[in-house]
Design a protein around this motif. Structure first.
Motif, PDB file in Angstrom:
ATOM      1  N   ARG A   1      -6.458   5.851   5.900  1.00  0.00           N
ATOM      2  CA  ARG A   1      -6.399   4.682   6.774  1.00  0.00           C
ATOM      3  C   ARG A   1      -5.352   3.695   6.259  1.00  0.00           C
ATOM      4  O   ARG A   1      -5.357   3.315   5.082  1.00  0.00           O
ATOM      5  CB  ARG A   1      -7.775   4.013   6.823  1.00  0.00           C
ATOM      6  CG  ARG A   1      -7.850   2.859   7.823  1.00  0.00           C
ATOM      7  CD  ARG A   1      -9.249   2.248   7.772  1.00  0.00           C
ATOM      8  NE  ARG A   1      -9.367   1.172   8.728  1.00  0.00           N
ATOM      9  CZ  ARG A   1      -9.658   1.309  10.022  1.00  0.00           C
ATOM     10  NH1 ARG A   1      -9.874   2.535  10.488  1.00  0.00           N
ATOM     11  NH2 ARG A   1      -9.743   0.278  10.822  1.00  0.00           N
ATOM     12  N   LEU A   2      -4.431   3.332   7.152  1.00  0.00           N
ATOM     13  CA  LEU A   2      -3.382   2.391   6.765  1.00  0.00           C
ATOM     14  C   LEU A   2      -3.957   0.991   6.618  1.00  0.00           C
ATOM     15  O   LEU A   2      -4.900   0.617   7.325  1.00  0.00           O
ATOM     16  CB  LEU A   2      -2.267   2.372   7.807  1.00  0.00           C
ATOM     17  CG  LEU A   2      -1.474   3.674   7.973  1.00  0.00           C
ATOM     18  CD1 LEU A   2      -0.492   3.519   9.118  1.00  0.00           C
ATOM     19  CD2 LEU A   2      -0.735   4.007   6.681  1.00  0.00           C
ATOM     20  N   PRO A   3      -3.372   0.199   5.749  1.00  0.00           N
ATOM     21  CA  PRO A   3      -3.788  -1.193   5.656  1.00  0.00           C
ATOM     22  C   PRO A   3      -3.603  -1.893   7.007  1.00  0.00           C
ATOM     23  O   PRO A   3      -2.695  -1.560   7.782  1.00  0.00           O
ATOM     24  CB  PRO A   3      -2.846  -1.774   4.593  1.00  0.00           C
ATOM     25  CG  PRO A   3      -2.411  -0.599   3.797  1.00  0.00           C
ATOM     26  CD  PRO A   3      -2.348   0.553   4.748  1.00  0.00           C
ATOM     27  N   ALA A   4      -4.454  -2.862   7.264  1.00  0.00           N
ATOM     28  CA  ALA A   4      -4.425  -3.549   8.563  1.00  0.00           C
ATOM     29  C   ALA A   4      -3.066  -4.188   8.834  1.00  0.00           C
ATOM     30  O   ALA A   4      -2.532  -4.108   9.947  1.00  0.00           O
ATOM     31  CB  ALA A   4      -5.529  -4.601   8.617  1.00  0.00           C
ATOM     32  N   TRP A   5      -2.461  -4.818   7.842  1.00  0.00           N
ATOM     33  CA  TRP A   5      -1.190  -5.496   8.048  1.00  0.00           C
ATOM     34  C   TRP A   5      -0.077  -4.527   8.415  1.00  0.00           C
ATOM     35  O   TRP A   5       0.768  -4.806   9.248  1.00  0.00           O
ATOM     36  CB  TRP A   5      -0.792  -6.303   6.800  1.00  0.00           C
ATOM     37  CG  TRP A   5      -0.476  -5.453   5.578  1.00  0.00           C
ATOM     38  CD1 TRP A   5      -1.333  -5.045   4.616  1.00  0.00           C
ATOM     39  CD2 TRP A   5       0.806  -4.904   5.245  1.00  0.00           C
ATOM     40  NE1 TRP A   5      -0.715  -4.278   3.673  1.00  0.00           N
ATOM     41  CE2 TRP A   5       0.619  -4.177   4.037  1.00  0.00           C
ATOM     42  CE3 TRP A   5       2.065  -4.955   5.825  1.00  0.00           C
ATOM     43  CZ2 TRP A   5       1.671  -3.496   3.405  1.00  0.00           C
ATOM     44  CZ3 TRP A   5       3.091  -4.284   5.191  1.00  0.00           C
ATOM     45  CH2 TRP A   5       2.902  -3.569   3.996  1.00  0.00           C
ATOM     46  N   LEU A   6      -0.136  -3.292   7.779  1.00  0.00           N
ATOM     47  CA  LEU A   6       0.883  -2.289   8.060  1.00  0.00           C
ATOM     48  C   LEU A   6       0.690  -1.694   9.459  1.00  0.00           C
ATOM     49  O   LEU A   6       1.658  -1.466  10.196  1.00  0.00           O
ATOM     50  CB  LEU A   6       0.844  -1.191   6.990  1.00  0.00           C
ATOM     51  CG  LEU A   6       1.887  -0.082   7.135  1.00  0.00           C
ATOM     52  CD1 LEU A   6       3.293  -0.672   7.126  1.00  0.00           C
ATOM     53  CD2 LEU A   6       1.723   0.953   5.999  1.00  0.00           C
ATOM     54  N   ALA A   7      -0.577  -1.473   9.831  1.00  0.00           N
ATOM     55  CA  ALA A   7      -0.861  -0.938  11.173  1.00  0.00           C
ATOM     56  C   ALA A   7      -0.377  -1.910  12.250  1.00  0.00           C
ATOM     57  O   ALA A   7       0.176  -1.505  13.289  1.00  0.00           O
ATOM     58  CB  ALA A   7      -2.360  -0.677  11.317  1.00  0.00           C
ATOM     59  N   GLN A   8      -0.577  -3.194  12.004  1.00  0.00           N
ATOM     60  CA  GLN A   8      -0.118  -4.193  12.979  1.00  0.00           C
ATOM     61  C   GLN A   8       1.403  -4.202  13.110  1.00  0.00           C
ATOM     62  O   GLN A   8       1.948  -4.309  14.219  1.00  0.00           O
ATOM     63  CB  GLN A   8      -0.620  -5.572  12.561  1.00  0.00           C
ATOM     64  CG  GLN A   8      -2.133  -5.733  12.692  1.00  0.00           C
ATOM     65  CD  GLN A   8      -2.625  -7.054  12.142  1.00  0.00           C
ATOM     66  OE1 GLN A   8      -1.849  -7.803  11.558  1.00  0.00           O
ATOM     67  NE2 GLN A   8      -3.911  -7.332  12.317  1.00  0.00           N
TER      68      GLN A   8
END
Length: 293
Positions: free
Chosen positions: A2-9
């Motif tokens: 799972r990618l970090p939230a900031w990177l996914a955004q």
């Protein structure tokens, strides 16, 4: 993983940027270009250009002047309405004059080149010129016989009330003759260039005169359109010019009148705008059917 939230955004924003770049930056402009190449629309997309004898002479969407090198109207052609766009019909300077109904007092500088006519004086001068060109009564209400605004600066003993002590025709200078000899028994003076009679306490007083309530010269002959590029004139203004154009070309006025009828267009969609005559198209038709002798 799972990618970090900031990177996914950030990745989602990047995908959106790419998608909308393709859609709005490439596909949409190309679709409009393709639509502009459809037969029947290609001329409009290219600017509605008009050609004569194999060369472009103008656009059906932009007016132009029919004057000589000195700016005088060429009598054998129908004249366009005035333009405030640059030196006239300049699409890079499209604009109105921004002068309104209260613009009735000219700015008369000591150097005539720096003087600025009011809207009223511009209208009066144009109406007088059209009247002389087409042999009709060019008089208008609130205009002098010499083609400026008929406006007085009235000075009273008590400011706004009391007996009149001085009267100045603010738009007329020597060697003109005041359009009114006296006002309430006080002789009317000519204006002195550089003087500001309104700031000095004069009450601006337009004088209607004896001009007809319904002038012979139509409004579009003396006022510019909002854009300054209008290629059309009213049917009334076109009709006013028929006799002069026919005389200059040595043809029957009725024949020229029929040509005006053929180049009269109705309202857009039946209710937008007004009935008008495209001056460039009409003049080209004149040259084709009735060449100047």
């Amino acid at each position: 993983m799972r990618l970090p939230a900031w990177l996914a955004q950030h990745l989602a924003a990047l995908r959106a940027l790419l998608v909308f770049t393709v859609l709005l930056g490439l596909a949409y402009p190309l679709a409009l270009v393709a639509a502009g190449r459809i037969p029947g629309l290609d001329g409009k997309a290219d600017g509605s250009l008009i050609t004569a004898n194999g060369r472009v002479v103008g656009s059906a969407l932009i007016g132009q002047s029919f004057t000589d090198a000195d700016g005088n109207p060429v009598p054998r052609y129908f004249q366009s309405r005035p333009s405030a766009a640059g030196d006239g019909y300049d699409p890079t300077s499209t604009a109105a004059s921004n002068l309104g109904p209260e613009s009735v007092v000219d700015t008369l500088a000591v150097d005539p080149a720096e003087s600025t006519p009011s809207l009223l004086t511009q209208v009066c001068a144009r109406s007088r010129a059209v009247g002389e060109l087409d042999g009709v009564d060019g008089r208008r209400p609130y205009c002098t016989s010499d083609g400026v605004g008929a406006v007085l600066a009235v000075f009273r003993e008590g400011g706004l009330t009391g007996p009149v002590t001085r009267v100045v025709s603010v738009n007329q200078t020597a060697p003109a003759t005041p359009f009114l000899g006296a006002y309430q028994g006080v002789p009317v003076e000519l204006a002195t260039p550089g003087a500001n009679y309104v700031a000095a306490g004069g009450v601006v007083t337009p004088v209607r005169g004896d001009a007809p309530a319904d002038p012979a010269v139509p409004a579009d002959a003396v006022t510019a359109s909002g854009s300054g590029l209008d290629p059309h004139i009213s049917v009334a203004y076109a009709r006013l010019q028929v006799d002069r154009v026919a005389r200059e070309r040595g043809v029957d006025p009725a024949a020229v009148g029929r040509l005006v009828d053929r180049h009269t267009t109705g309202r857009t969609l039946g209710f937008l705008g007004g009935v008008g005559v495209n001056v460039l198209e009409l003049n080209l038709a004149l040259d084709a059917e009735f060449p100047a002798r």
